[in-house]
Design a protein around this motif. Sequence first.
Motif, PDB file in Angstrom:
ATOM      1  N   UNK A   1      68.441  -9.700   5.665  1.00  0.00           N
ATOM      2  CA  UNK A   1      68.680  -8.332   6.087  1.00  0.00           C
ATOM      3  C   UNK A   1      68.353  -8.224   7.580  1.00  0.00           C
ATOM      4  N   UNK A   2      69.237  -7.604   8.355  1.00  0.00           N
ATOM      5  CA  UNK A   2      68.956  -7.431   9.780  1.00  0.00           C
ATOM      6  C   UNK A   2      67.692  -6.590  10.002  1.00  0.00           C
ATOM      7  N   UNK A   3      67.039  -6.846  11.118  1.00  0.00           N
ATOM      8  CA  UNK A   3      65.764  -6.185  11.425  1.00  0.00           C
ATOM      9  C   UNK A   3      65.908  -4.666  11.414  1.00  0.00           C
ATOM     10  N   UNK A   4      66.988  -4.142  11.988  1.00  0.00           N
ATOM     11  CA  UNK A   4      67.149  -2.689  12.046  1.00  0.00           C
ATOM     12  C   UNK A   4      67.305  -2.090  10.642  1.00  0.00           C
ATOM     13  N   UNK A   5      68.012  -2.770   9.762  1.00  0.00           N
ATOM     14  CA  UNK A   5      68.124  -2.282   8.381  1.00  0.00           C
ATOM     15  C   UNK A   5      66.776  -2.315   7.678  1.00  0.00           C
ATOM     16  N   UNK A   6      66.018  -3.364   7.922  1.00  0.00           N
ATOM     17  CA  UNK A   6      64.693  -3.461   7.310  1.00  0.00           C
ATOM     18  C   UNK A   6      63.775  -2.367   7.856  1.00  0.00           C
ATOM     19  N   UNK A   7      63.896  -2.073   9.143  1.00  0.00           N
ATOM     20  CA  UNK A   7      63.105  -0.993   9.745  1.00  0.00           C
ATOM     21  C   UNK A   7      63.441   0.338   9.054  1.00  0.00           C
ATOM     22  N   UNK A   8      64.719   0.584   8.819  1.00  0.00           N
ATOM     23  CA  UNK A   8      65.139   1.811   8.136  1.00  0.00           C
ATOM     24  C   UNK A   8      64.577   1.857   6.719  1.00  0.00           C
ATOM     25  N   UNK A   9      64.590   0.726   6.045  1.00  0.00           N
ATOM     26  CA  UNK A   9      64.041   0.623   4.699  1.00  0.00           C
ATOM     27  C   UNK A   9      62.540   0.948   4.698  1.00  0.00           C
ATOM     28  N   UNK A  10      61.824   0.408   5.677  1.00  0.00           N
ATOM     29  CA  UNK A  10      60.385   0.681   5.786  1.00  0.00           C
ATOM     30  C   UNK A  10      60.147   2.153   6.110  1.00  0.00           C
ATOM     31  N   UNK A  11      60.960   2.727   6.987  1.00  0.00           N
ATOM     32  CA  UNK A  11      60.795   4.153   7.301  1.00  0.00           C
ATOM     33  C   UNK A  11      61.084   5.032   6.087  1.00  0.00           C
ATOM     34  N   UNK A  12      62.104   4.690   5.320  1.00  0.00           N
ATOM     35  CA  UNK A  12      62.370   5.439   4.083  1.00  0.00           C
ATOM     36  C   UNK A  12      61.156   5.373   3.152  1.00  0.00           C
ATOM     37  N   UNK A  13      60.593   4.180   3.017  1.00  0.00           N
ATOM     38  CA  UNK A  13      59.413   3.997   2.164  1.00  0.00           C
ATOM     39  C   UNK A  13      58.219   4.769   2.719  1.00  0.00           C
ATOM     40  N   UNK A  14      58.083   4.790   4.046  1.00  0.00           N
ATOM     41  CA  UNK A  14      56.972   5.510   4.668  1.00  0.00           C
ATOM     42  C   UNK A  14      57.091   7.007   4.431  1.00  0.00           C
ATOM     43  N   UNK A  15      58.296   7.544   4.558  1.00  0.00           N
ATOM     44  CA  UNK A  15      58.487   8.979   4.300  1.00  0.00           C
ATOM     45  C   UNK A  15      58.077   9.299   2.862  1.00  0.00           C
TER      46      UNK A  15
END
Length: 192
Positions: A1-15
């Motif tokens: 998974x590209x880094x930016x997609x993983x960042x979005x995934x982590x932000x979704x989880x953080x929210x």
Amino acid sequence: MPVEERRELVLDAAVAAFAEGGYAGTTTDQVARRAGVSQPYVVRMFGTKQALFLAAHARVMGRITDEFAAAAVPGAGEENLRRIGGAYARLISDRDVLRVMQHGFTLGADPELGPAMRESLLGIVRQIRELSGADIERTRDFLAQGMLINTLVALQLAEYSADDPEAEALCTLVLEPKGLLGNRLLGQVDER
């Protein structure tokens, strides 16, 4: 998974995690588990829990300002208050948006997080005034009514109001589409 997609995934989880546990009650490990990544990965990506919360809060507030901007019609003036109110009502049906926003606003006294939280509220004030042309008093009233709606929704008062006449009356007045306060939030009441 590209880094930016993983960042979005982590932000979704953080929210989701911060919505559930608030700032103090959420760990980077909980966020990592929700995202399906390691805790050290989350720390490498964001640095600290504080930076992660700021990013999660900024995401929620950005979603709000984007929806407000999309709802407004250039030159519509105060009619845009009704449009913004409608967009906001749709947004807070996602309880994570409401909770993360509110958790952030409780951190105003925090010397590190407080400035960003205050600026996020003031950004909303400026945007509402810019989109609607409302003066500061009208903006205050609009926001105050929105905050009452936030409180009722966060408390899930409507879901538990059947046995309490005051709770039922308040929820009907504030949350029902024809309720006076709900209509004021949406800019539909003639104040004369």
